[in-house]
Design a protein around this motif. Structure first.
Motif, PDB file in Angstrom:
ATOM      1  N   PHE A 386      61.432  21.923  16.670  1.00 39.82           N
ATOM      2  CA  PHE A 386      61.660  21.189  15.428  1.00 39.82           C
ATOM      3  C   PHE A 386      63.037  20.538  15.475  1.00 39.82           C
ATOM      4  O   PHE A 386      64.045  21.217  15.705  1.00 39.82           O
ATOM      5  CB  PHE A 386      61.585  22.126  14.221  1.00 39.82           C
ATOM      6  N   THR A 387      63.081  19.235  15.256  1.00 45.65           N
ATOM      7  CA  THR A 387      64.337  18.513  15.175  1.00 45.65           C
ATOM      8  C   THR A 387      64.527  18.050  13.739  1.00 45.65           C
ATOM      9  O   THR A 387      63.668  17.353  13.179  1.00 45.65           O
ATOM     10  CB  THR A 387      64.333  17.300  16.120  1.00 45.65           C
ATOM     11  N   TYR A 388      65.649  18.445  13.137  1.00 45.23           N
ATOM     12  CA  TYR A 388      65.918  18.129  11.743  1.00 45.23           C
ATOM     13  C   TYR A 388      67.061  17.114  11.645  1.00 45.23           C
ATOM     14  O   TYR A 388      68.169  17.361  12.120  1.00 45.23           O
ATOM     15  CB  TYR A 388      66.292  19.395  10.963  1.00 45.23           C
ATOM     16  N   ARG A 389      66.772  15.984  11.014  1.00 39.33           N
ATOM     17  CA  ARG A 389      67.804  14.976  10.781  1.00 39.33           C
ATOM     18  C   ARG A 389      67.367  14.094   9.618  1.00 39.33           C
ATOM     19  O   ARG A 389      66.186  13.972   9.324  1.00 39.33           O
ATOM     20  CB  ARG A 389      68.065  14.131  12.026  1.00 39.33           C
ATOM     21  N   ARG A 390      68.345  13.473   8.964  1.00 39.54           N
ATOM     22  CA  ARG A 390      68.079  12.585   7.836  1.00 39.54           C
ATOM     23  C   ARG A 390      68.238  11.130   8.263  1.00 39.54           C
ATOM     24  O   ARG A 390      69.181  10.793   8.976  1.00 39.54           O
ATOM     25  CB  ARG A 390      69.038  12.887   6.680  1.00 39.54           C
ATOM     26  N   TRP A 391      67.310  10.257   7.823  1.00 37.31           N
ATOM     27  CA  TRP A 391      67.470   8.831   8.085  1.00 37.31           C
ATOM     28  C   TRP A 391      67.068   7.965   6.895  1.00 37.31           C
ATOM     29  O   TRP A 391      67.254   6.758   6.931  1.00 37.31           O
ATOM     30  CB  TRP A 391      66.693   8.406   9.333  1.00 37.31           C
ATOM     31  N   THR A 392      66.528   8.548   5.813  1.00 37.74           N
ATOM     32  CA  THR A 392      66.284   7.772   4.600  1.00 37.74           C
ATOM     33  C   THR A 392      67.332   8.140   3.544  1.00 37.74           C
ATOM     34  O   THR A 392      68.090   9.098   3.709  1.00 37.74           O
ATOM     35  CB  THR A 392      64.873   8.029   4.040  1.00 37.74           C
ATOM     36  N   LYS A 393      67.329   7.401   2.451  1.00 38.85           N
ATOM     37  CA  LYS A 393      68.313   7.637   1.391  1.00 38.85           C
ATOM     38  C   LYS A 393      67.713   8.365   0.191  1.00 38.85           C
ATOM     39  O   LYS A 393      68.365   8.492  -0.838  1.00 38.85           O
ATOM     40  CB  LYS A 393      68.919   6.298   0.943  1.00 38.85           C
ATOM     41  N   TYR A 394      66.473   8.826   0.297  1.00 40.89           N
ATOM     42  CA  TYR A 394      65.879   9.581  -0.803  1.00 40.89           C
ATOM     43  C   TYR A 394      66.576  10.931  -0.943  1.00 40.89           C
ATOM     44  O   TYR A 394      67.036  11.523   0.034  1.00 40.89           O
ATOM     45  CB  TYR A 394      64.385   9.792  -0.565  1.00 40.89           C
ATOM     46  N   ALA A 395      66.617  11.441  -2.168  1.00 37.67           N
ATOM     47  CA  ALA A 395      67.292  12.717  -2.427  1.00 37.67           C
ATOM     48  C   ALA A 395      66.518  13.881  -1.841  1.00 37.67           C
ATOM     49  O   ALA A 395      65.286  13.928  -1.906  1.00 37.67           O
ATOM     50  CB  ALA A 395      67.465  12.911  -3.934  1.00 37.67           C
ATOM     51  N   GLY A 396      67.253  14.837  -1.247  1.00 41.18           N
ATOM     52  CA  GLY A 396      66.654  16.079  -0.764  1.00 41.18           C
ATOM     53  C   GLY A 396      66.896  17.191  -1.761  1.00 41.18           C
ATOM     54  O   GLY A 396      67.058  16.966  -2.963  1.00 41.18           O
ATOM     55  N   GLY A 397      66.915  18.423  -1.278  1.00 42.43           N
ATOM     56  CA  GLY A 397      67.249  19.556  -2.117  1.00 42.43           C
ATOM     57  C   GLY A 397      66.185  19.948  -3.119  1.00 42.43           C
ATOM     58  O   GLY A 397      66.490  20.524  -4.168  1.00 42.43           O
ATOM     59  N   LEU A 398      64.910  19.639  -2.823  1.00 40.02           N
ATOM     60  CA  LEU A 398      63.819  20.006  -3.713  1.00 40.02           C
ATOM     61  C   LEU A 398      62.711  20.694  -2.920  1.00 40.02           C
ATOM     62  O   LEU A 398      62.404  20.318  -1.791  1.00 40.02           O
ATOM     63  CB  LEU A 398      63.237  18.764  -4.397  1.00 40.02           C
ATOM     64  N   VAL A 399      62.106  21.710  -3.523  1.00 39.78           N
ATOM     65  CA  VAL A 399      60.910  22.347  -2.987  1.00 39.78           C
ATOM     66  C   VAL A 399      59.737  21.915  -3.859  1.00 39.78           C
ATOM     67  O   VAL A 399      59.816  21.936  -5.090  1.00 39.78           O
ATOM     68  CB  VAL A 399      61.049  23.882  -2.982  1.00 39.78           C
ATOM     69  N   ASP A 400      58.639  21.525  -3.228  1.00 41.80           N
ATOM     70  CA  ASP A 400      57.500  20.946  -3.943  1.00 41.80           C
ATOM     71  C   ASP A 400      56.327  21.928  -3.966  1.00 41.80           C
ATOM     72  O   ASP A 400      55.670  22.153  -2.957  1.00 41.80           O
ATOM     73  CB  ASP A 400      57.085  19.643  -3.256  1.00 41.80           C
ATOM     74  N   TYR A 401      56.068  22.516  -5.137  1.00 41.75           N
ATOM     75  CA  TYR A 401      54.931  23.421  -5.299  1.00 41.75           C
ATOM     76  C   TYR A 401      53.694  22.704  -5.829  1.00 41.75           C
ATOM     77  O   TYR A 401      52.648  23.326  -5.993  1.00 41.75           O
ATOM     78  CB  TYR A 401      55.280  24.541  -6.289  1.00 41.75           C
ATOM     79  N   ARG A 402      53.779  21.443  -6.147  1.00 44.50           N
ATOM     80  CA  ARG A 402      52.672  20.748  -6.804  1.00 44.50           C
ATOM     81  C   ARG A 402      51.409  20.764  -5.943  1.00 44.50           C
ATOM     82  O   ARG A 402      51.508  20.806  -4.709  1.00 44.50           O
ATOM     83  CB  ARG A 402      53.089  19.305  -7.108  1.00 44.50           C
ATOM     84  N   PRO A 403      50.212  20.760  -6.550  1.00 40.09           N
ATOM     85  CA  PRO A 403      49.922  20.649  -7.980  1.00 40.09           C
ATOM     86  C   PRO A 403      50.064  21.998  -8.695  1.00 40.09           C
ATOM     87  O   PRO A 403      49.812  23.052  -8.129  1.00 40.09           O
ATOM     88  CB  PRO A 403      48.469  20.185  -8.010  1.00 40.09           C
ATOM     89  N   GLY A 404      50.411  21.933  -9.964  1.00 39.79           N
ATOM     90  CA  GLY A 404      50.557  23.134 -10.771  1.00 39.79           C
ATOM     91  C   GLY A 404      51.739  23.962 -10.326  1.00 39.79           C
ATOM     92  O   GLY A 404      52.762  23.456  -9.875  1.00 39.79           O
ATOM     93  N   CYS A 405      51.604  25.286 -10.463  1.00 37.13           N
ATOM     94  CA  CYS A 405      52.622  26.237 -10.034  1.00 37.13           C
ATOM     95  C   CYS A 405      53.965  25.918 -10.693  1.00 37.13           C
ATOM     96  O   CYS A 405      54.046  25.783 -11.901  1.00 37.13           O
ATOM     97  CB  CYS A 405      52.731  26.265  -8.521  1.00 37.13           C
ATOM     98  N   GLN A 406      55.002  25.747  -9.913  1.00 40.25           N
ATOM     99  CA  GLN A 406      56.337  25.513 -10.464  1.00 40.25           C
ATOM    100  C   GLN A 406      56.781  24.055 -10.404  1.00 40.25           C
ATOM    101  O   GLN A 406      57.898  23.741 -10.798  1.00 40.25           O
ATOM    102  CB  GLN A 406      57.361  26.362  -9.701  1.00 40.25           C
ATOM    103  N   GLY A 407      55.925  23.186  -9.898  1.00 43.92           N
ATOM    104  CA  GLY A 407      56.313  21.783  -9.782  1.00 43.92           C
ATOM    105  C   GLY A 407      57.397  21.579  -8.738  1.00 43.92           C
ATOM    106  O   GLY A 407      57.387  22.192  -7.671  1.00 43.92           O
ATOM    107  N   LEU A 408      58.351  20.714  -9.027  1.00 49.42           N
ATOM    108  CA  LEU A 408      59.499  20.475  -8.154  1.00 49.42           C
ATOM    109  C   LEU A 408      60.646  21.390  -8.557  1.00 49.42           C
ATOM    110  O   LEU A 408      61.025  21.450  -9.731  1.00 49.42           O
ATOM    111  CB  LEU A 408      59.947  19.021  -8.250  1.00 49.42           C
ATOM    112  N   VAL A 409      61.208  22.111  -7.585  1.00 49.89           N
ATOM    113  CA  VAL A 409      62.256  23.098  -7.852  1.00 49.89           C
ATOM    114  C   VAL A 409      63.444  22.802  -6.946  1.00 49.89           C
ATOM    115  O   VAL A 409      63.286  22.545  -5.746  1.00 49.89           O
ATOM    116  CB  VAL A 409      61.736  24.530  -7.600  1.00 49.89           C
ATOM    117  N   LYS A 410      64.650  22.851  -7.497  1.00 44.59           N
ATOM    118  CA  LYS A 410      65.853  22.661  -6.693  1.00 44.59           C
ATOM    119  C   LYS A 410      66.016  23.822  -5.719  1.00 44.59           C
ATOM    120  O   LYS A 410      65.878  24.985  -6.087  1.00 44.59           O
ATOM    121  CB  LYS A 410      67.080  22.561  -7.599  1.00 44.59           C
ATOM    122  N   HIS A 411      66.311  23.484  -4.476  1.00 44.28           N
ATOM    123  CA  HIS A 411      66.455  24.523  -3.449  1.00 44.28           C
ATOM    124  C   HIS A 411      67.191  23.927  -2.263  1.00 44.28           C
ATOM    125  O   HIS A 411      66.942  22.793  -1.873  1.00 44.28           O
ATOM    126  CB  HIS A 411      65.081  25.032  -3.020  1.00 44.28           C
TER     127      HIS A 411
END
Length: 467
Positions: A386-411
């Motif tokens: 796994f290689t991890y790097r950023r190349w877009t300008k969209y915000a990170g720092g969110l965990v996505d549980y959708r649909p339902g559950c907890q929705g988008l959570v800061k993490h």
């Protein structure tokens, strides 16, 4: 001779699948006739000018096919505008290269029942299919009410009371309750909603199919395999806005599905089990698949109480990136979750998942999240980079549980986030991190011992990129 060659090719495609999944052979139930007839829609009055509806001529050609032989209904080069057409047993639509079957965009072009809104529909038929090298086009962009660079707003016929929800649009091709389905050498283009829908079918072979859906249009899934068993997908090219290959269970279990040698690009999940998951998934194989520029790679969204057991992902290359949070997914190369959809939903479990020989380049890490009553158990990661790097300008720092559950959570970002797991083996796994202080990667592994147990590591590496 042609039929024998098809049977041989089908058997060679399915042989490894059948050997690894004991039980009755799906090929054994396929009884293909040796005689074929060919009827042309133009002989029944189709003009193919793209302006006048050819529905009556096309349906008359299909209805003229004898039930004693396989009948190829041929479309010579041209554009054939049509309302819903219905296939019957032993009919193969042969849409030749240079020919386009063009779905109508008016509500009156489709049956009264929402569940039968397809351009091409086969119900309770056997030995049925589509081929020819041509195109089936749903004119999906004509259903866009407002174009948006982030996510198009689609016209919805629910305002008429015809059905409920914003997904009230016609699908492109559907096989419902069929046996011995074959879709091959065909291009499926611009669905207004789901593209190829396989529902409660047995023995389906899909190969050499190209699917294109507008990248900003929601719900234009590539292939939705629903409550169907003994399915093989191979050598397909899928470029669409929503989930590319999506097994679902609404009314019964889904087992024995193999997908191989495919190329996928999507603004949602390349492979997604669920989120409709009322019944079990068992014995699925995904091998030799390339996933590029997608919002999520390999995803399991178990939300409705069904259980998952015995899934293999092997020899897969993944590239995932952030898109706008309006779309489900946060650039996870692998996403496995079991949280219940709502307070009345049951919790399903996921067990015996094998991920082997996988490489991924991603803007986010892996998310493995069971629930208290729906544990993830016996997961294995073998030979993975796994290689991890950023190349877009969209915000990170969110965990996505959708649909339902907890929705988008800061993490905070992590290589692997784990919750509610019992049994996880990691062998020959490497994480490579880009050396960029602005990215603020938190840590390789994020979990709490109170919910994650029985983890083993062998030859695990985490290091900064040398580039």
């Amino acid at each position: 001779m042609a039929i024998r060659l098809y049977q041989l090719i089908s058997h060679l495609i399915l042989l490894p699948f059948l050997q690894s999944h004991p039980g009755p052979s799906p090929i054994a139930t396929i009884q293909l006739p040796f005689q074929t007839t060919t009827l042309s829609v133009t002989d029944f009055g189709a003009t193919g000018d793209g302006l006048h509806y050819d529905t009556f001529a096309i349906q008359s050609t299909i209805d003229a096919c004898s039930s004693s032989t396989t009948c190829h209904v041929t479309f010579p080069p041209g554009t054939y505008l049509t309302a819903t057409i219905r296939l019957k047993s032993k009919v193969i639509l042969n849409i030749q290269k240079g020919a386009t079957l063009l779905g109508g965009t008016k509500m009156e072009d489709y049956p009264k029942e929402f569940e039968r809104w397809y351009v091409v529909l086969a119900e309770n038929a056997s030995d049925v299919g589509i081929t020819g090298g041509g195109v089936v086009d749903g004119q999906g962009l004509k259903f866009v009410q407002r174009f948006n660079k982030i996510k198009n707003v689609m016209v919805s016929w629910n305002q008429t009371g015809a059905c409920l929800g914003d997904e009230c649009r016609p699908r492109l091709v559907g096989f419902i309750g069929c046996r011995n389905v074959r879709v091959w050498n065909i291009r499926l283009r611009e669905p207004a909603y789901w593209c190829l829908h396989i529902v409660r079918c047995h023995n389906t072979l899909i190969h050499d199919v190209s699917i294109y859906g507008d990248f900003n249009s929601p719900n234009n899934d590539g292939m939705d395999i629903e409550d169907s068993n003994n399915t093989v997908i191979t050598r397909c090219h899928i470029n669409t806005g929503d989930d590319a290959i999506c097994p679902k269970t609404y009314t019964g279990p889904l087992y024995n599905l193999t997908a191989t040698d495919c190329w996928i690009r999507t603004k949602s999940s390349a492979i997604k089990l669920g989120s409709a998951s009322l019944f079990d998934f068992k014995d699925l194989v995904f091998d030799n698949i390339t996933i590029v520029d997608s919002h999520r790679g390999l995803g399991l969204q178990i939300r409705d109480g069904g259980n998952v057991d015995g899934i293999t992902f092997s020899n897969i290359k993944i590239s995932t990136r952030y898109y706008d949070p309006l779309w489900w997914g946060r650039a996870e190369p692998i996403y496995v979750t079991t949280c219940p959809r709502n307070s009345s939903s049951k919790e399903g479990s996921i067990s015996n998942l094998l991920f082997i020989n996988i490489t991924a380049t991603s803007e986010n890490g892996i998310f493995l999240s069971g629930s208290k009553g729906g544990l993830l158990s016996n997961l294995r990661f073998i030979n993975m980079i796994f290689t991890y790097r950023r190349w877009t300008k969209y915000a990170g720092g969110l965990v996505d549980y959708r649909p339902g559950c907890q929705g988008l959570v800061k993490h905070g970002a992590a290589g692997i986030i784990m919750e509610h797991i019992e049994g996880f083996e990691i062998e020959n796994v490497s994480m490579i991190w880009s050396d960029n202080k602005k990215e603020q990667w938190d840590n390789p592994l994020d979990f709490r011992p109170s919910t994650v147990n029985n983890i083993s590591f062998f030859n695990f590496h985490s290091d900064l990129s040398k580039q």
